[in-house]
Design a protein around this motif. Structure first.
Motif, PDB file in Angstrom:
ATOM      1  N   MET A  30       0.850  -1.175   0.000  1.00 15.25           N
ATOM      2  CA  MET A  30       0.000   0.000   0.000  1.00 15.25           C
ATOM      3  C   MET A  30       0.895   1.237   0.000  1.00 15.25           C
ATOM      4  SD  MET A  30      -3.169   1.142   2.451  1.00 15.25           S
ATOM      5  CE  MET A  30      -3.600  -0.540   2.654  1.00 15.25           C
ATOM      6  N   GLN A  31       0.447   2.252  -0.682  1.00 10.11           N
ATOM      7  CA  GLN A  31       1.170   3.514  -0.770  1.00 10.11           C
ATOM      8  C   GLN A  31       0.312   4.619  -0.183  1.00 10.11           C
ATOM      9  OE1 GLN A  31       3.063   4.365  -4.556  1.00 10.11           O
ATOM     10  NE2 GLN A  31       2.592   2.298  -5.235  1.00 10.11           N
ATOM     11  N   GLU A  32       0.949   5.729   0.163  1.00  9.32           N
ATOM     12  CA  GLU A  32       0.173   6.872   0.617  1.00  9.32           C
ATOM     13  C   GLU A  32       0.815   8.169   0.157  1.00  9.32           C
ATOM     14  OE1 GLU A  32      -0.013   6.269   4.895  1.00  9.32           O
ATOM     15  OE2 GLU A  32       1.310   7.966   5.171  1.00  9.32           O
ATOM     16  N   LEU A  33      -0.030   9.148  -0.025  1.00 10.44           N
ATOM     17  CA  LEU A  33       0.384  10.488  -0.426  1.00 10.44           C
ATOM     18  C   LEU A  33      -0.251  11.491   0.518  1.00 10.44           C
ATOM     19  CD1 LEU A  33      -0.175  10.422  -4.290  1.00 10.44           C
ATOM     20  CD2 LEU A  33       2.004  10.306  -3.095  1.00 10.44           C
ATOM     21  N   ILE A  34       0.436  12.590   0.749  1.00  6.54           N
ATOM     22  CA  ILE A  34      -0.118  13.709   1.505  1.00  6.54           C
ATOM     23  C   ILE A  34      -0.451  14.804   0.494  1.00  6.54           C
ATOM     24  CG2 ILE A  34       0.251  15.421   3.314  1.00  6.54           C
ATOM     25  CD1 ILE A  34       0.322  12.592   4.410  1.00  6.54           C
ATOM     26  N   ILE A  35      -1.664  15.323   0.593  1.00  5.18           N
ATOM     27  CA  ILE A  35      -2.133  16.343  -0.341  1.00  5.18           C
ATOM     28  C   ILE A  35      -2.647  17.536   0.456  1.00  5.18           C
ATOM     29  CG2 ILE A  35      -3.859  16.872  -2.101  1.00  5.18           C
ATOM     30  CD1 ILE A  35      -3.765  13.809  -2.728  1.00  5.18           C
ATOM     31  N   ASP A  36      -2.208  18.728   0.083  1.00  6.16           N
ATOM     32  CA  ASP A  36      -2.741  19.970   0.648  1.00  6.16           C
ATOM     33  C   ASP A  36      -3.712  20.517  -0.389  1.00  6.16           C
ATOM     34  OD1 ASP A  36      -1.064  19.951   3.008  1.00  6.16           O
ATOM     35  OD2 ASP A  36       0.588  20.446   1.665  1.00  6.16           O
ATOM     36  N   LEU A  37      -4.954  20.668   0.012  1.00  6.68           N
ATOM     37  CA  LEU A  37      -5.991  21.030  -0.947  1.00  6.68           C
ATOM     38  C   LEU A  37      -6.644  22.354  -0.580  1.00  6.68           C
ATOM     39  CD1 LEU A  37      -7.502  20.044  -3.452  1.00  6.68           C
ATOM     40  CD2 LEU A  37      -9.034  18.793  -1.948  1.00  6.68           C
ATOM     41  N   ALA A  38      -6.807  23.209  -1.564  1.00  4.43           N
ATOM     42  CA  ALA A  38      -7.531  24.470  -1.421  1.00  4.43           C
ATOM     43  C   ALA A  38      -8.464  24.555  -2.631  1.00  4.43           C
ATOM     44  CB  ALA A  38      -6.578  25.650  -1.372  1.00  4.43           C
ATOM     45  N   LEU A  39      -9.690  24.130  -2.428  1.00  2.00           N
ATOM     46  CA  LEU A  39     -10.660  24.057  -3.531  1.00  2.00           C
ATOM     47  C   LEU A  39     -11.903  24.863  -3.153  1.00  2.00           C
ATOM     48  CD1 LEU A  39     -11.313  22.659  -6.273  1.00  2.00           C
ATOM     49  CD2 LEU A  39     -12.339  20.827  -4.945  1.00  2.00           C
ATOM     50  N   PRO A  40     -12.044  26.075  -3.705  1.00  2.00           N
ATOM     51  CA  PRO A  40     -13.217  26.891  -3.394  1.00  2.00           C
ATOM     52  C   PRO A  40     -14.511  26.186  -3.822  1.00  2.00           C
ATOM     53  CG  PRO A  40     -11.567  28.160  -4.610  1.00  2.00           C
ATOM     54  CD  PRO A  40     -11.140  26.729  -4.646  1.00  2.00           C
ATOM     55  N   ALA A  41     -15.579  26.474  -3.115  1.00  3.79           N
ATOM     56  CA  ALA A  41     -16.873  25.838  -3.377  1.00  3.79           C
ATOM     57  C   ALA A  41     -17.304  26.019  -4.835  1.00  3.79           C
ATOM     58  CB  ALA A  41     -17.935  26.400  -2.436  1.00  3.79           C
ATOM     59  N   GLU A  42     -17.035  27.174  -5.422  1.00  4.99           N
ATOM     60  CA  GLU A  42     -17.456  27.428  -6.809  1.00  4.99           C
ATOM     61  C   GLU A  42     -16.813  26.433  -7.773  1.00  4.99           C
ATOM     62  OE1 GLU A  42     -15.447  30.320  -5.305  1.00  4.99           O
ATOM     63  OE2 GLU A  42     -17.229  30.246  -4.059  1.00  4.99           O
ATOM     64  N   ARG A  43     -15.570  26.073  -7.518  1.00  8.44           N
ATOM     65  CA  ARG A  43     -14.879  25.105  -8.389  1.00  8.44           C
ATOM     66  C   ARG A  43     -15.432  23.704  -8.205  1.00  8.44           C
ATOM     67  NH1 ARG A  43      -9.104  25.705  -9.233  1.00  8.44           N
ATOM     68  NH2 ARG A  43      -9.508  24.038 -10.688  1.00  8.44           N
ATOM     69  N   TYR A  44     -15.737  23.349  -6.960  1.00  6.46           N
ATOM     70  CA  TYR A  44     -16.284  22.017  -6.700  1.00  6.46           C
ATOM     71  C   TYR A  44     -17.680  21.881  -7.304  1.00  6.46           C
ATOM     72  CZ  TYR A  44     -17.338  17.630  -4.437  1.00  6.46           C
ATOM     73  OH  TYR A  44     -17.661  16.313  -4.218  1.00  6.46           O
ATOM     74  N   LEU A  45     -18.427  22.966  -7.351  1.00  3.75           N
ATOM     75  CA  LEU A  45     -19.784  22.920  -7.901  1.00  3.75           C
ATOM     76  C   LEU A  45     -19.802  22.526  -9.370  1.00  3.75           C
ATOM     77  CD1 LEU A  45     -21.474  25.957  -6.135  1.00  3.75           C
ATOM     78  CD2 LEU A  45     -21.872  23.527  -5.719  1.00  3.75           C
TER      79      LEU A  45
END
Length: 73
Positions: free
Chosen positions: A1-16
């Motif tokens: 198994m592998q793992e990655l660390i991700i820092d995410l900044a996703l504004p609601a408008e983009r997710y919509l």
């Protein structure tokens, strides 16, 4: 198994865009520089009014299948 660390900044408008059918995946970059493409529905549990912000650990099999996605901290 592998793992990655991700820092995410996703504004609601983009997710919509996913809700509107304009996007099916979210492309992110891990802390070690790898590009990650994840189906947007995996991020839905982390969606807040302002969007999705924070650090996450993604665990996946050697074949690339997602095992878990958890918020850090």
């Amino acid at each position: 198994m592998q793992e990655l660390i991700i820092d995410l900044a996703l504004p609601a408008e983009r997710y919509l865009a996913w809700y509107r059918g304009q996007a099916g995946r979210v492309v992110m970059r891990s802390r070690d520089g790898r590009s990650v493409s994840l189906p947007a529905h995996h991020l839905r549990p982390f969606l807040r009014h302002e969007g999705i912000y924070g650090s996450f650990v993604m665990r996946f099999t050697d074949e690339g299948k997602l095992v878990s996605l958890e918020r850090l901290g």
